[in-house]
Design a protein around this motif. Structure first.
Motif, PDB file in Angstrom:
ATOM      1  N   ARG A  90       0.304  -1.300   0.058  1.00 28.60           N
ATOM      2  CA  ARG A  90      -0.255  -0.302  -0.225  1.00 28.60           C
ATOM      3  C   ARG A  90       0.944   1.456  -0.564  1.00 28.60           C
ATOM      4  N   ARG A  91       2.132   1.288   0.330  1.00 28.23           N
ATOM      5  CA  ARG A  91       2.537   2.409   0.396  1.00 28.23           C
ATOM      6  C   ARG A  91       4.080   2.250  -0.323  1.00 28.23           C
ATOM      7  N   ALA A  92       3.851   1.177  -0.972  1.00 32.00           N
ATOM      8  CA  ALA A  92       5.859   1.086  -1.760  1.00 32.00           C
ATOM      9  C   ALA A  92       5.524   0.130  -3.081  1.00 32.00           C
ATOM     10  N   GLU A  93       6.159   0.931  -3.174  1.00 32.30           N
ATOM     11  CA  GLU A  93       6.527  -0.472  -5.289  1.00 32.30           C
ATOM     12  C   GLU A  93       6.318  -1.198  -4.540  1.00 32.30           C
ATOM     13  N   ALA A  94       6.278  -2.601  -5.701  1.00 31.10           N
ATOM     14  CA  ALA A  94       6.662  -3.733  -5.724  1.00 31.10           C
ATOM     15  C   ALA A  94       7.512  -4.757  -5.376  1.00 31.10           C
ATOM     16  N   TRP A  95       8.786  -4.053  -5.752  1.00 35.09           N
ATOM     17  CA  TRP A  95       9.543  -4.721  -5.168  1.00 35.09           C
ATOM     18  C   TRP A  95      10.459  -4.095  -4.162  1.00 35.09           C
ATOM     19  N   LYS A  96      10.081  -2.765  -3.645  1.00 34.59           N
ATOM     20  CA  LYS A  96      10.269  -2.103  -2.115  1.00 34.59           C
ATOM     21  C   LYS A  96       9.656  -3.124  -1.354  1.00 34.59           C
ATOM     22  N   ALA A  97       8.539  -3.355  -1.212  1.00 31.69           N
ATOM     23  CA  ALA A  97       7.669  -3.985  -0.486  1.00 31.69           C
ATOM     24  C   ALA A  97       8.337  -5.307  -0.340  1.00 31.69           C
ATOM     25  N   VAL A  98       8.144  -6.106  -0.853  1.00 31.55           N
ATOM     26  CA  VAL A  98       9.023  -7.802  -1.181  1.00 31.55           C
ATOM     27  C   VAL A  98       9.918  -6.979  -0.474  1.00 31.55           C
ATOM     28  N   THR A  99      11.149  -6.440  -0.878  1.00 29.58           N
ATOM     29  CA  THR A  99      12.391  -6.505  -0.498  1.00 29.58           C
ATOM     30  C   THR A  99      12.782  -5.608   1.514  1.00 29.58           C
ATOM     31  N   LEU A 100      11.475  -5.046   1.598  1.00 29.11           N
ATOM     32  CA  LEU A 100      11.221  -4.557   3.303  1.00 29.11           C
ATOM     33  C   LEU A 100      11.308  -5.559   4.029  1.00 29.11           C
ATOM     34  N   GLY A 101      10.039  -6.922   3.541  1.00 27.80           N
ATOM     35  CA  GLY A 101       9.438  -7.496   4.124  1.00 27.80           C
ATOM     36  C   GLY A 101       9.893  -9.210   3.981  1.00 27.80           C
ATOM     37  N   ALA A 102      10.725  -9.387   3.071  1.00 29.02           N
ATOM     38  CA  ALA A 102      11.234 -10.758   3.537  1.00 29.02           C
ATOM     39  C   ALA A 102      12.385 -11.061   4.436  1.00 29.02           C
ATOM     40  N   PRO A 103      13.118 -10.133   4.741  1.00 31.90           N
ATOM     41  CA  PRO A 103      13.526 -10.243   6.645  1.00 31.90           C
ATOM     42  C   PRO A 103      12.531 -10.948   7.182  1.00 31.90           C
ATOM     43  N   ALA A 104      11.500 -10.085   7.384  1.00 25.67           N
ATOM     44  CA  ALA A 104      10.672 -10.426   8.441  1.00 25.67           C
ATOM     45  C   ALA A 104      10.099 -11.935   8.098  1.00 25.67           C
ATOM     46  N   VAL A 105       9.760 -11.963   6.804  1.00 26.34           N
ATOM     47  CA  VAL A 105       8.834 -13.153   6.766  1.00 26.34           C
ATOM     48  C   VAL A 105      10.392 -14.847   7.155  1.00 26.34           C
ATOM     49  N   ALA A 106      11.680 -14.533   6.601  1.00 22.56           N
ATOM     50  CA  ALA A 106      12.746 -15.773   6.440  1.00 22.56           C
ATOM     51  C   ALA A 106      13.162 -16.072   7.826  1.00 22.56           C
ATOM     52  N   SER A 107      12.885 -14.459   8.754  1.00 22.62           N
ATOM     53  CA  SER A 107      13.219 -14.685   9.538  1.00 22.62           C
ATOM     54  C   SER A 107      13.506 -16.023  10.672  1.00 22.62           C
ATOM     55  N   SER A 108      14.587 -16.066  11.009  1.00 23.39           N
ATOM     56  CA  SER A 108      14.651 -18.278  11.953  1.00 23.39           C
ATOM     57  C   SER A 108      13.866 -18.242  12.864  1.00 23.39           C
ATOM     58  N   TYR A 109      12.952 -17.424  13.355  1.00 28.17           N
ATOM     59  CA  TYR A 109      12.380 -17.654  14.346  1.00 28.17           C
ATOM     60  C   TYR A 109      11.090 -17.784  13.723  1.00 28.17           C
ATOM     61  N   VAL A 110      10.456 -17.307  12.484  1.00 28.21           N
ATOM     62  CA  VAL A 110       9.950 -16.765  12.468  1.00 28.21           C
ATOM     63  C   VAL A 110       8.798 -18.438  11.224  1.00 28.21           C
ATOM     64  N   VAL A 111      10.325 -18.618  10.574  1.00 25.04           N
ATOM     65  CA  VAL A 111      10.011 -20.030   9.655  1.00 25.04           C
ATOM     66  C   VAL A 111      10.170 -20.595  10.755  1.00 25.04           C
ATOM     67  N   LEU A 112      10.949 -21.377  11.529  1.00 21.26           N
ATOM     68  CA  LEU A 112      11.556 -21.909  12.781  1.00 21.26           C
ATOM     69  C   LEU A 112       9.514 -22.510  13.997  1.00 21.26           C
ATOM     70  N   SER A 113       8.666 -21.225  14.165  1.00 20.41           N
ATOM     71  CA  SER A 113       7.661 -21.184  13.913  1.00 20.41           C
ATOM     72  C   SER A 113       6.402 -22.085  13.707  1.00 20.41           C
ATOM     73  N   GLY A 114       7.041 -21.693  11.986  1.00 24.78           N
ATOM     74  CA  GLY A 114       5.941 -21.919  11.212  1.00 24.78           C
ATOM     75  C   GLY A 114       6.145 -23.104  11.069  1.00 24.78           C
ATOM     76  N   ALA A 115       7.782 -24.184  10.478  1.00 21.40           N
ATOM     77  CA  ALA A 115       7.788 -25.504  10.361  1.00 21.40           C
ATOM     78  C   ALA A 115       7.527 -26.557  11.365  1.00 21.40           C
ATOM     79  N   PHE A 116       7.645 -25.529  12.670  1.00 19.16           N
ATOM     80  CA  PHE A 116       6.883 -26.744  13.566  1.00 19.16           C
ATOM     81  C   PHE A 116       6.261 -26.197  14.516  1.00 19.16           C
ATOM     82  N   VAL A 117       5.334 -26.760  15.175  1.00 22.79           N
ATOM     83  CA  VAL A 117       3.581 -26.552  16.021  1.00 22.79           C
ATOM     84  C   VAL A 117       4.403 -25.695  16.942  1.00 22.79           C
ATOM     85  N   LEU A 118       4.261 -24.582  16.472  1.00 26.01           N
ATOM     86  CA  LEU A 118       4.926 -23.492  18.120  1.00 26.01           C
ATOM     87  C   LEU A 118       3.641 -22.039  17.886  1.00 26.01           C
ATOM     88  N   PRO A 119       2.901 -21.198  18.779  1.00 29.96           N
ATOM     89  CA  PRO A 119       2.651 -20.440  18.839  1.00 29.96           C
ATOM     90  C   PRO A 119       2.727 -19.110  18.632  1.00 29.96           C
TER      91      PRO A 119
END
Length: 477
Positions: A90-119
């Motif tokens: 909503r606030r940035a071009e598509a490539w900027k949105a992907v670049t800014l958001g990818a680190p949060a989605v790929a954080s090891s703490y997010v990835v491991l929580s998603g792969a295992f059953v953690l809240p």
């Protein structure tokens, strides 16, 4: 989402996430599934409110087996990525949105929580939803009754998953207050006060159900967690919490250097606006203020004090004169500069809503004993991504460089390096971990066993030995 599915389908069930899944969360889910439609919430195998476990209990009651639970848990990661991409897009071009958001989605703490059953990732999804609504309110786009109700419902759902995230209410209240606009802090404190108070009070009322729900659980449990977890950590406030969060902003901010550095240099080069001091004075104040916060408390590695894992492990390897880690203090000062550089170009409503959210998070984070990076890193990544997107990502980086490297390269390379490093770390934590061995979910929790007497005669910390009738397994056994 691909790394999460890869871990589910290809990786061995090992590591801290796998242990927590099999020792705590899956047993809690299965017991709730067996108790439906009237699950016993008085005591169960999780220190969190039961929303995540009840949702997956519905899945377990229909499908059974571990794989469906892991896939259902992974769906939270997908929703997290979709909502973050929408909010940034909503606030940035598509490539900027992907670049800014990818680190949060790929954080090891997010990835491991998603792969295992953690809240955890379900909680961060709720945090993101609340922040998006709060920022829309601050922009004046979410002041109708429907959006106010959505803010209250989002906070209620978030608190039903993780009670510690009640802090997010501060973002909603602040966004509602600033929904009438204002160019400076003084404007927000002196103009349209009647209307601002009405909107803030309305949002406050909308958030009351979340507080009432958490209060009901506190009354049910006799504390902030289910009884079997009330002796897990010593009580008290972790004074190093603000310094650690600032240091984490400084460390993670290095990967976003290509985004905030031109904002800093442009601010310092521009003439000060009316009724404002020179920009360099504000930047220096942010650096020195963060330094004072970090130096005022002990920031050396200390496992007994909850200062371990993540960035604390780096601090352990470098000097800490007087108990003040050069790593934490230095990065905290850089964090102060990063925050100042990012929030200065923001409009006043967005700036103060994000700062209120950050301050409230730091208070909640510091209220616990364990200053673990996994409790703070996803928030820092979300906060930076949302803040940078709302700046409009200006000025243009064409022809500018840092350390001889073009800012355009830094903007892509920094977040990409973080993503690659996080995914490698997540994989290493699973594949390099030793086999778990047999796990007995009915075994007494370790902190329920009183420690041996101190030979020097000091009174030992006895987590729950003095609680009359305490049952380590509670009603879940």
């Amino acid at each position: 989402m691909v790394p999460v599915l890869a871990l589910i389908g290809l990786a061995p069930i090992r590591g801290r996430g796998a242990y927590d899944m099999l020792r705590f969360h899956v047993p809690a889910i299965e017991r709730f599934a067996g108790q439906l439609p009237s699950p016993d919430l008085t005591d169960y195998l999780s220190a969190t409110t039961p929303g995540y476990h009840l949702a997956l209990a519905l899945v377990a009651s229909v499908t059974g087996g571990l794989a469906p639970l892991r896939l259902a848990g992974a769906a939270c990661t997908l929703l997290f990525a979709i909502l973050l991409g929408w909010a940034l897009g909503r606030r940035a071009e598509a490539w900027k949105a992907v670049t800014l958001g990818a680190p949060a989605v790929a954080s090891s703490y997010v990835v491991l929580s998603g792969a295992f059953v953690l809240p955890d990732v379900a909680g961060w999804l709720g945090v993101l939803a609340v922040l998006v609504i709060a920022l829309r309110a601050a922009e004046g786009r979410a002041t109708c009754g429907r959006w106010l109700a959505m803010g209250g419902m989002a906070l209620l759902g978030l608190a039903f998953v993780r009670q510690i995230h009640l802090w997010a209410a501060a973002a909603l209240w602040t966004g509602a207050w600033w929904s009438l606009g204002g160019g400076r802090l003084l404007d927000g404190l002196t103009t349209d006060l009647g209307a601002r108070v009405r909107r803030a009070v309305t949002m406050l009322v909308a958030t009351l159900p979340a507080f009432a729900m958490v209060g009901a659980f506190v009354a049910l449990w006799g504390g902030l967690t289910p009884p079997m977890f009330q002796g897990q950590y010593p009580p008290g406030v972790s004074l190093a919490g603000p310094a650690f969060v600032l240091a984490l902003v400084g460390a993670i901010g290095l990967f976003f250097l290509g985004w905030w550095w031109p904002m800093l240099t442009s601010s310092l080069a521009a003439s000060p606006g009316a009724n404002r001091g020179p920009a360099w004075l504000g930047a220096a104040g942010a650096v020195l203020g963060a330094g004072v916060v970090a130096i005022a408390v002990a920031t050396d590695y200390d496992k007994d004090a909850g200062r371990w894992t993540g960035l604390w492990n780096v601090a352990q390897r470098l000097p800490a004169p007087g108990g003040r880690s050069v790593v934490i203090v230095g990065l905290a000062m850089l964090g102060g500069l990063t925050i100042w550089s990012v929030v200065r170009p923001l409009s006043a409503p967005i700036r103060w809503t994000l700062l209120a959210a950050g301050l409230a998070f730091v208070v909640a984070f510091s209220a616990g004993h364990e200053l673990w990076q996994r409790y703070a890193e996803p928030f820092v990544l979300l906060w930076l991504a949302l803040a940078l997107a709302h700046t409009g990502c200006h000025p243009d980086s064409a022809g500018r460089s840092v350390i001889g490297v073009g800012l355009g390269v830094w903007r892509l390379a920094g977040p990409a390096l973080f993503v690659v490093g996080s995914l490698v770390l997540a994989g290493a934590q699973v594949w390099r971990a030793p086999p778990l061995g047999e796990i007995d979910p009915d075994a007494p929790l370790p902190w329920t066993t009183p420690p041996p007497p101190d030979p020097l005669g000091a009174a030992p910390y006895a987590p729950r030995s003095d609680v009359p009738g305490a049952n380590p397994l509670g009603s879940a056994s």
